[in-house]
Design a protein around this motif. Structure first.
Motif, mmCIF file in Angstrom:
data_model
loop_
_atom_site.group_PDB
_atom_site.id
_atom_site.type_symbol
_atom_site.label_atom_id
_atom_site.label_comp_id
_atom_site.label_asym_id
_atom_site.label_seq_id
_atom_site.Cartn_x
_atom_site.Cartn_y
_atom_site.Cartn_z
ATOM 1 N N UNK A 1 0.826 -1.202 0.000
ATOM 2 C CA UNK A 1 0.000 0.000 0.000
ATOM 3 C C UNK A 1 0.869 1.264 0.000
ATOM 4 N N UNK A 2 1.836 1.322 0.926
ATOM 5 C CA UNK A 2 2.686 2.509 0.987
ATOM 6 C C UNK A 2 3.620 2.604 -0.226
ATOM 7 N N UNK A 3 4.038 1.470 -0.762
ATOM 8 C CA UNK A 3 4.849 1.467 -1.979
ATOM 9 C C UNK A 3 4.074 2.104 -3.133
ATOM 10 N N UNK A 4 2.826 1.680 -3.309
ATOM 11 C CA UNK A 4 1.993 2.227 -4.384
ATOM 12 C C UNK A 4 1.720 3.715 -4.179
ATOM 13 N N UNK A 5 1.494 4.115 -2.934
ATOM 14 C CA UNK A 5 1.303 5.544 -2.658
ATOM 15 C C UNK A 5 2.548 6.344 -3.020
ATOM 16 N N UNK A 6 3.714 5.814 -2.682
ATOM 17 C CA UNK A 6 4.956 6.522 -2.978
ATOM 18 C C UNK A 6 5.222 6.591 -4.472
ATOM 19 N N UNK A 7 4.913 5.534 -5.195
ATOM 20 C CA UNK A 7 5.091 5.556 -6.648
ATOM 21 C C UNK A 7 4.187 6.619 -7.276
ATOM 22 N N UNK A 8 2.972 6.731 -6.751
ATOM 23 C CA UNK A 8 2.025 7.704 -7.304
ATOM 24 C C UNK A 8 2.356 9.135 -6.888
ATOM 25 N N UNK A 9 3.256 9.290 -5.926
ATOM 26 C CA UNK A 9 3.603 10.623 -5.432
ATOM 27 C C UNK A 9 2.556 11.200 -4.497
ATOM 28 N N UNK A 10 1.651 10.367 -4.016
ATOM 29 C CA UNK A 10 0.566 10.847 -3.163
ATOM 30 C C UNK A 10 0.627 10.246 -1.768
ATOM 31 N N UNK A 11 1.811 10.058 -1.269
ATOM 32 C CA UNK A 11 1.963 9.501 0.068
ATOM 33 C C UNK A 11 1.384 10.456 1.102
ATOM 34 N N UNK A 12 0.620 9.946 2.057
ATOM 35 C CA UNK A 12 0.067 10.827 3.085
ATOM 36 C C UNK A 12 1.153 11.477 3.942
ATOM 37 N N UNK A 13 2.340 10.917 3.911
ATOM 38 C CA UNK A 13 3.419 11.481 4.716
ATOM 39 C C UNK A 13 4.058 12.700 4.062
ATOM 40 N N UNK A 14 3.716 12.960 2.804
ATOM 41 C CA UNK A 14 4.277 14.134 2.129
ATOM 42 C C UNK A 14 3.300 15.308 2.098
ATOM 43 N N UNK A 15 2.141 15.127 2.691
ATOM 44 C CA UNK A 15 1.146 16.207 2.744
ATOM 45 C C UNK A 15 1.589 17.227 3.785
ATOM 46 N N UNK A 16 1.621 18.507 3.442
ATOM 47 C CA UNK A 16 2.020 19.525 4.419
ATOM 48 C C UNK A 16 1.064 19.539 5.626
ATOM 49 N N UNK A 17 1.644 19.705 6.811
ATOM 50 C CA UNK A 17 0.854 19.696 8.042
ATOM 51 C C UNK A 17 -0.076 20.909 8.158
ATOM 52 N N UNK A 18 0.176 21.947 7.390
ATOM 53 C CA UNK A 18 -0.669 23.130 7.492
ATOM 54 C C UNK A 18 -1.810 23.123 6.460
ATOM 55 N N UNK A 19 -1.966 22.005 5.763
ATOM 56 C CA UNK A 19 -3.038 21.941 4.769
ATOM 57 C C UNK A 19 -4.317 21.408 5.403
ATOM 58 N N UNK A 20 -5.389 21.413 4.607
ATOM 59 C CA UNK A 20 -6.682 20.895 5.093
ATOM 60 C C UNK A 20 -6.610 19.387 5.308
ATOM 61 N N UNK A 21 -5.673 18.766 4.672
ATOM 62 C CA UNK A 21 -5.548 17.311 4.768
ATOM 63 C C UNK A 21 -4.530 16.879 5.831
#
Length: 181
Positions: free
Chosen positions: A67-87
């Motif tokens: 799951x995390x591998x696929x997220x990282x390949x897509x560039x949409x990993x939840x760990x790369x979302x800025x902490x100051x965003x709505x997400x």
């Protein structure tokens, strides 16, 4: 047994000493490692039935890593979302799942030690596992509060991983020699 050792090698050894390594290589090595662990647990389960308790956790980690591998390949990993965003909540949940996944290897190791029914040396191995978990937890705290110390602790964790792997292998060899006699 060799699958378990190589599986742990792939899970333990990473290309850098960052606490949160969310790269593609990190999850690719985890996928390979947990698949090897799965094969090793199945193999060991024929001789040591209690080892099979680790199997659901290993399967969970295979799915987690994919799951995390696929997220990282897509560039949409939840760990790369800025902490100051709505997400930001998605980012925090993703961080929680990533860290929980990192701890899961210690749970799997504990089941392996317990399942192999090794008496005296298992206590020493269990102490190394506890030291590994404490080092990892402390590295996690430092990552967020004193970032410069986390890579040092991750290198200490790597040394503990090596100590554990040598000890685990030696204990298993000794245990097998006793069974064969």
């Amino acid at each position: 047994m060799i699958n378990v050792l190589f599986g742990l090698l792939f899970v333990f050894f990473k290309p850098n000493f960052e606490f949160l390594d969310i790269g593609i290589v990190y999850y690719l090595t985890n996928i390979i490692g947990y698949l090897l662990l799965f094969l090793g647990v199945r193999e060991l389960g024929r001789q040591y039935e209690k080892v099979l308790k680790a199997q659901p956790y290993v399967i969970f980690m295979v799915v987690h890593s994919i799951f995390f591998f696929l997220l990282n390949i897509s560039g949409k990993s939840p760990l790369t979302i800025p902490m100051d965003s709505r997400l930001a909540i998605v980012s925090l949940v993703g961080l929680g799942f990533a860290i929980a996944g990192m701890f899961m290897v210690f749970v799997i190791i504990s089941f392996l030690i317990e399942g192999l029914q090794i008496e005296f040396p298992a206590r020493r191995l269990s102490m190394v596992v506890v030291l590994m978990m404490m080092t990892f937890a402390f590295a996690g705290l430092c990552y967020f509060f004193i970032p410069g110390i986390a890579p040092i602790l991750m290198s200490v964790l790597l040394a503990l991983n090596v100590i554990f792997l040598f000890g685990f292998y030696n204990v298993f060899i000794r245990n097998n020699e006793r069974v064969m006699v």
